[in-house]
Structure formats: C-alpha cells, structure tokens
Design a protein around this motif. Structure first.
Motif, PDB file in Angstrom:
ATOM      1  N   ASP A 252      38.100  37.072  40.878  1.00 18.66           N
ATOM      2  CA  ASP A 252      37.577  37.975  42.045  1.00 18.66           C
ATOM      3  C   ASP A 252      38.000  39.443  41.496  1.00 18.66           C
ATOM      4  OD1 ASP A 252      36.678  35.972  43.683  1.00 18.66           O
ATOM      5  OD2 ASP A 252      38.173  35.802  44.951  1.00 18.66           O
ATOM      6  N   VAL A 253      36.925  40.261  41.494  1.00 17.41           N
ATOM      7  CA  VAL A 253      37.183  41.607  41.030  1.00 17.41           C
ATOM      8  C   VAL A 253      36.375  42.509  42.230  1.00 17.41           C
ATOM      9  CG1 VAL A 253      36.701  43.446  39.496  1.00 17.41           C
ATOM     10  CG2 VAL A 253      37.085  41.086  38.705  1.00 17.41           C
ATOM     11  N   ASN A 254      37.091  43.126  43.069  1.00 17.53           N
ATOM     12  CA  ASN A 254      36.394  44.133  44.099  1.00 17.53           C
ATOM     13  C   ASN A 254      35.777  43.415  44.952  1.00 17.53           C
ATOM     14  OD1 ASN A 254      37.242  46.146  41.641  1.00 17.53           O
ATOM     15  ND2 ASN A 254      36.939  47.492  43.573  1.00 17.53           N
ATOM     16  N   GLY A 255      36.037  42.195  45.443  1.00 16.36           N
ATOM     17  CA  GLY A 255      35.522  41.485  46.302  1.00 16.36           C
ATOM     18  C   GLY A 255      34.511  40.576  46.172  1.00 16.36           C
ATOM     19  N   ALA A 256      34.449  40.306  44.836  1.00  7.60           N
ATOM     20  CA  ALA A 256      33.248  39.468  44.563  1.00  7.60           C
ATOM     21  C   ALA A 256      33.686  38.682  43.118  1.00  7.60           C
ATOM     22  CB  ALA A 256      31.954  40.033  44.319  1.00  7.60           C
ATOM     23  N   PRO A 257      32.929  37.569  42.758  1.00  9.53           N
ATOM     24  CA  PRO A 257      33.137  37.030  41.445  1.00  9.53           C
ATOM     25  C   PRO A 257      32.707  37.833  40.347  1.00  9.53           C
ATOM     26  CG  PRO A 257      31.987  35.356  42.768  1.00  9.53           C
ATOM     27  CD  PRO A 257      32.172  36.599  43.469  1.00  9.53           C
ATOM     28  N   GLY A 258      33.910  38.170  39.651  1.00  5.13           N
ATOM     29  CA  GLY A 258      33.574  39.294  38.425  1.00  5.13           C
ATOM     30  C   GLY A 258      34.241  38.501  36.992  1.00  5.13           C
ATOM     31  N   VAL A 259      33.960  39.182  35.903  1.00  2.55           N
ATOM     32  CA  VAL A 259      34.437  38.728  34.612  1.00  2.55           C
ATOM     33  C   VAL A 259      35.519  39.760  34.068  1.00  2.55           C
ATOM     34  CG1 VAL A 259      33.312  38.373  32.248  1.00  2.55           C
ATOM     35  CG2 VAL A 259      32.033  37.720  34.241  1.00  2.55           C
ATOM     36  N   VAL A 260      36.397  39.134  33.505  1.00  2.00           N
ATOM     37  CA  VAL A 260      37.541  39.910  32.955  1.00  2.00           C
ATOM     38  C   VAL A 260      37.720  39.308  31.635  1.00  2.00           C
ATOM     39  CG1 VAL A 260      40.067  40.335  32.952  1.00  2.00           C
ATOM     40  CG2 VAL A 260      38.764  40.402  35.039  1.00  2.00           C
ATOM     41  N   ILE A 261      37.640  40.178  30.523  1.00  3.63           N
ATOM     42  CA  ILE A 261      37.725  39.905  29.015  1.00  3.63           C
ATOM     43  C   ILE A 261      39.096  40.329  28.590  1.00  3.63           C
ATOM     44  CG2 ILE A 261      36.816  39.850  26.668  1.00  3.63           C
ATOM     45  CD1 ILE A 261      34.135  40.407  28.112  1.00  3.63           C
ATOM     46  N   ARG A 262      39.810  39.336  27.762  1.00  4.74           N
ATOM     47  CA  ARG A 262      41.158  39.915  27.543  1.00  4.74           C
ATOM     48  C   ARG A 262      41.547  39.665  25.974  1.00  4.74           C
ATOM     49  NH1 ARG A 262      44.840  39.939  32.213  1.00  4.74           N
ATOM     50  NH2 ARG A 262      43.867  39.137  34.152  1.00  4.74           N
ATOM     51  N   GLY A 263      42.115  40.425  25.369  1.00  5.81           N
ATOM     52  CA  GLY A 263      42.477  40.136  24.117  1.00  5.81           C
ATOM     53  C   GLY A 263      43.925  40.379  23.966  1.00  5.81           C
ATOM     54  N   GLY A 264      44.701  39.192  23.704  1.00  2.75           N
ATOM     55  CA  GLY A 264      46.037  39.335  23.416  1.00  2.75           C
ATOM     56  C   GLY A 264      46.731  39.853  24.915  1.00  2.75           C
ATOM     57  N   ALA A 270      36.267  44.941  32.443  1.00  3.92           N
ATOM     58  CA  ALA A 270      36.050  44.226  33.775  1.00  3.92           C
ATOM     59  C   ALA A 270      34.791  44.275  34.196  1.00  3.92           C
ATOM     60  CB  ALA A 270      36.995  44.493  34.638  1.00  3.92           C
ATOM     61  N   MET A 271      34.128  43.492  34.560  1.00  4.32           N
ATOM     62  CA  MET A 271      32.720  43.708  34.924  1.00  4.32           C
ATOM     63  C   MET A 271      32.306  42.923  36.310  1.00  4.32           C
ATOM     64  SD  MET A 271      29.305  42.930  32.478  1.00  4.32           S
ATOM     65  CE  MET A 271      29.910  41.360  31.847  1.00  4.32           C
ATOM     66  N   THR A 272      31.705  43.599  37.104  1.00  2.75           N
ATOM     67  CA  THR A 272      31.081  43.205  38.231  1.00  2.75           C
ATOM     68  C   THR A 272      29.690  42.946  38.277  1.00  2.75           C
ATOM     69  OG1 THR A 272      31.341  45.108  39.786  1.00  2.75           O
ATOM     70  CG2 THR A 272      33.013  43.731  39.713  1.00  2.75           C
ATOM     71  N   ALA A 273      29.037  42.221  39.182  1.00  2.00           N
ATOM     72  CA  ALA A 273      27.709  42.058  39.279  1.00  2.00           C
ATOM     73  C   ALA A 273      27.012  41.916  40.741  1.00  2.00           C
ATOM     74  CB  ALA A 273      27.184  40.657  38.563  1.00  2.00           C
ATOM     75  N   GLU A 274      26.001  42.715  40.983  1.00  2.75           N
ATOM     76  CA  GLU A 274      25.265  42.579  42.079  1.00  2.75           C
ATOM     77  C   GLU A 274      24.115  41.524  42.026  1.00  2.75           C
ATOM     78  OE1 GLU A 274      25.012  46.506  44.073  1.00  2.75           O
ATOM     79  OE2 GLU A 274      26.307  45.447  45.094  1.00  2.75           O
ATOM     80  N   ILE A 275      24.174  40.621  43.165  1.00  2.12           N
ATOM     81  CA  ILE A 275      23.266  39.507  42.663  1.00  2.12           C
ATOM     82  C   ILE A 275      22.456  39.371  44.002  1.00  2.12           C
ATOM     83  CG2 ILE A 275      23.263  36.849  42.389  1.00  2.12           C
ATOM     84  CD1 ILE A 275      26.046  37.194  41.033  1.00  2.12           C
ATOM     85  N   THR A 282      22.491  44.393  38.961  1.00  2.00           N
ATOM     86  CA  THR A 282      23.271  45.567  38.599  1.00  2.00           C
ATOM     87  C   THR A 282      24.712  45.243  38.199  1.00  2.00           C
ATOM     88  OG1 THR A 282      22.344  47.013  40.610  1.00  2.00           O
ATOM     89  CG2 THR A 282      24.241  47.912  39.346  1.00  2.00           C
ATOM     90  N   LEU A 283      25.060  45.507  37.002  1.00  3.42           N
ATOM     91  CA  LEU A 283      26.303  45.521  36.521  1.00  3.42           C
ATOM     92  C   LEU A 283      26.899  46.434  36.218  1.00  3.42           C
ATOM     93  CD1 LEU A 283      25.101  43.056  33.450  1.00  3.42           C
ATOM     94  CD2 LEU A 283      26.557  42.437  35.254  1.00  3.42           C
ATOM     95  N   HIS A 284      28.285  46.379  36.814  1.00  7.58           N
ATOM     96  CA  HIS A 284      29.427  47.617  36.368  1.00  7.58           C
ATOM     97  C   HIS A 284      30.251  47.359  35.487  1.00  7.58           C
ATOM     98  CE1 HIS A 284      27.568  48.980  40.481  1.00  7.58           C
ATOM     99  NE2 HIS A 284      27.731  50.222  39.843  1.00  7.58           N
ATOM    100  N   LEU A 285      30.383  47.759  34.150  1.00 11.87           N
ATOM    101  CA  LEU A 285      31.225  47.483  33.222  1.00 11.87           C
ATOM    102  C   LEU A 285      32.425  48.411  32.857  1.00 11.87           C
ATOM    103  CD1 LEU A 285      32.113  45.632  30.792  1.00 11.87           C
ATOM    104  CD2 LEU A 285      30.392  46.773  29.556  1.00 11.87           C
ATOM    105  N   VAL A 286      33.760  48.125  33.198  1.00 10.06           N
ATOM    106  CA  VAL A 286      34.666  49.148  32.984  1.00 10.06           C
ATOM    107  C   VAL A 286      35.570  48.673  31.615  1.00 10.06           C
ATOM    108  CG1 VAL A 286      36.982  50.218  33.882  1.00 10.06           C
ATOM    109  CG2 VAL A 286      34.760  49.667  35.313  1.00 10.06           C
ATOM    110  N   ALA A 287      35.607  49.790  30.658  1.00 12.96           N
ATOM    111  CA  ALA A 287      36.304  49.199  29.406  1.00 12.96           C
ATOM    112  C   ALA A 287      37.355  50.391  29.145  1.00 12.96           C
ATOM    113  CB  ALA A 287      35.348  49.231  28.240  1.00 12.96           C
ATOM    114  N   ASN A 288      37.501  51.336  29.974  1.00 14.31           N
ATOM    115  CA  ASN A 288      38.354  52.473  29.700  1.00 14.31           C
ATOM    116  C   ASN A 288      39.691  51.758  29.910  1.00 14.31           C
ATOM    117  OD1 ASN A 288      40.156  54.585  30.015  1.00 14.31           O
ATOM    118  ND2 ASN A 288      38.536  55.978  31.152  1.00 14.31           N
TER     119      ASN A 288
END
Length: 310
Positions: A252-264, A270-275, A282-288
């Motif tokens: 859960d990311v910001n109130g909905a199922p989201g995708v978190v990618i980790r490395g070590g 982190a990414m959220t989708a509007e479905i 819509t996809l919001h992808l935060v990599a900063n």
C-alpha cells in the motif's frame, strides 16, 4: 479554534495525542514528508514553550499552528520547485490497510490528489484540507486562519470546484486495483510488451520524478512509449543494481496498491497507478532518493498515526 489560558498538566501527552493528525494535515498541505515532520517538530517547540495556561482545546490550537506554518512554508518552497529537474511529484508514503479501506481517506492522500492540490493557492489548500479531509467547520477554519467565516466559505467553494475540475476519479475497488496492479507488474517483469499494452489504457500517462538524482525521463510519457520505457528499465541495471538483485513488491502506497522496487538496503523507486475498467490510466513514478527515505525506513501512515513498522 482554541484560546491559550493556563494548565500545563499532561504537556507531552496532549501533544502526542494529536501528533498523527498534525503530520497528516502538514503532509497533505505540503506533499513532503520531510517538510511535514519539520512543521510538526516546530509545533512541538511552540507548544512546549507557549503560555498554555488553560488551553481549552489543544487539538484546535495545534492544528492552527501547523496549518499557518504550512501556509508560510508553501510560499517559500514553490520557488524551489520551479527549478526542479523534470516533473515534481509529492513524496510517496506507505499506508496501512485502514487508510486504503476508507475510499475518501485513501483518495485524499493519493499522489494524484496531492498533485492537484499543488495547483491551489496556499490559502485554498489549507481550507480544502481542513474542510474536505478533516471535517473542520467553516467557523473553526476561520478562527484558525484569522479570516471571516464568509470569506472561508467562498474559498472553500472555489477550492472544491478547482479540485473537482482537475481531479479525475477512478472507480476501481481495492480488489480490482490489486488484480490490475499484479497483471501490470507481471507483464513488466516478464518483458511482455503486448501483454503490458493490453493492461495499459491507450492514453496512459506516466509521470516520472527522478529529480535529476536518478535516471528518469524529464517529461511525462504517454501511450506506447510508457510500455517501452517500463520494459526497458526492467531489463538492465538501474542505479548500479542489476535486475537479478532487485526485489519488487506490491504494497500500500498512498492509499492504494503500489509497486516498490528495492536494491539492497535502499529503495530504487515507488510507483502508484490509477485504474479504471481493468486498465492503468495514470502512473506516478518516484525515483528521487530524497523522496524515498520514509519507505526505506518502513514508516507507515495510518489513522492518526505515523511511525516505523514493527
């Protein structure tokens, strides 16, 4: 909203009772975890140093403090965001199931909603957040902002209309959100562009935020280029991490199922989708990396609470 008079009993307890609420207000006002936490800390310093003799309503007093500090902070950070590298997105946060289970609450903390709130003036944002999200009365808001109730009502109407015009509401329920997110992720990780295109709406938009600190497009992507970008980043090293060394989870990311990618020990994105209608629109992808620290620390936002898990 509350007047300062004299009882100092339970100083810390009173503040801690409302800490989660204060963070929730500040985060929705600013879209920044770091700024929200700074403002809550500032509220504590003011609370502990103020003449609190008989504060009749600590909640009102503290919300007033946080809201006005957030308004001042918004006015200073906007110039900084104008020089930001690429699209600017709010900081994502992990959220607990109690947030996701409440449709209105989940929407109020979604990245899409926070992006819309960025288009409001600081005053409009404050009134909208206090009224529409937290249910404060017009009179309470007027007291907090030192304005007339009539002017607050006018601002509330204007802000609500603005948000309604710009906020696309997607109606997928939580089960559908999870199913489509899993299908989207499976197609992306499998490198199956045709399958991925079938789960993306034809006019899908991906808004990336690398902040110039991690590789990311410096403009929104649309349509088929979204699929090509996603397939590409899943097949080569990213920020020095090989694909086989990445872990991908749906959470859960910001109130909905989201995708978190980790490395070590770090979070790569982190990414959220509007479905809607079984597709991602819509996809919001935060990599900063500066915006992913709370996820690295496994901190979770829930009803009235903000803390590290376990």
């Amino acid at each position: 909203m509350g007047r300062v008079t004299g009882d100092t009993t339970g100083l810390t307890e009173a503040f801690e009772t409302y800490r989660g609420l204060l963070f929730s207000v500040a985060y929705r006002m600013l879209g920044s975890v770091a700024d929200a936490e700074d403002i809550v800390q500032d509220a504590w310093l003011r609370w502990s140093g103020a003449d609190r003799t008989g504060v009749e309503d600590p909640r009102a007093y503290l919300v007033r403090t946080v809201t006005n500090t957030a308004i001042d902070r918004l006015r200073t950070v906007r110039s900084r965001r104008e020089s930001y590298v690429g699209p600017w997105l709010p900081e994502p946060v992990l959220t607990s199931p109690d947030v996701a289970d409440d449709v209105e609450l989940a929407d109020s903390v979604s990245l899409a909603m926070l992006v819309v709130l960025e288009t409001l003036s600081p005053l409009e944002r404050a009134v909208f957040v206090l009224r529409e999200v937290f249910g404060f009365s017009h009179a309470e808001i007027a007291d907090a902002l030192d304005r007339s109730e009539a002017s607050v009502r006018q601002v509330a109407v204007r802000a609500r209309r603005h948000v309604t015009e710009r906020r696309t509401r997607f109606t997928a329920d939580r089960v559908e959100q999870r199913r489509v997110t899993e299908e989207f992720l499976s197609a992306t990780l499998g490198g199956d562009i045709e399958r991925l295109l079938s789960v993306l709406a034809p006019d899908v938009v991906l808004v990336p935020d690398g902040g110039g600190k991690r590789l990311a497009p410096r403009r929104p992507l649309t349509g088929a280029e979204v699929a090509r970008f996603l397939i590409g980043i899943g097949q080569r090293p990213y920020d020095g991490v090989a694909p086989e060394d990445m872990t991908v989870e749906i959470t859960d990311v910001n109130g909905a199922p989201g995708v978190v990618i980790r490395g070590g020990d770090t979070v790569l994105s982190a990414m959220t989708a509007e479905i809607a209608d079984g597709r991602v629109h819509t996809l919001h992808l935060v990599a900063n990396p500066d915006k992913l620290e709370s996820i690295v620390e496994h901190r979770v936002l829930s009803f009235g609470h903000w803390a590290a898990e376990g």
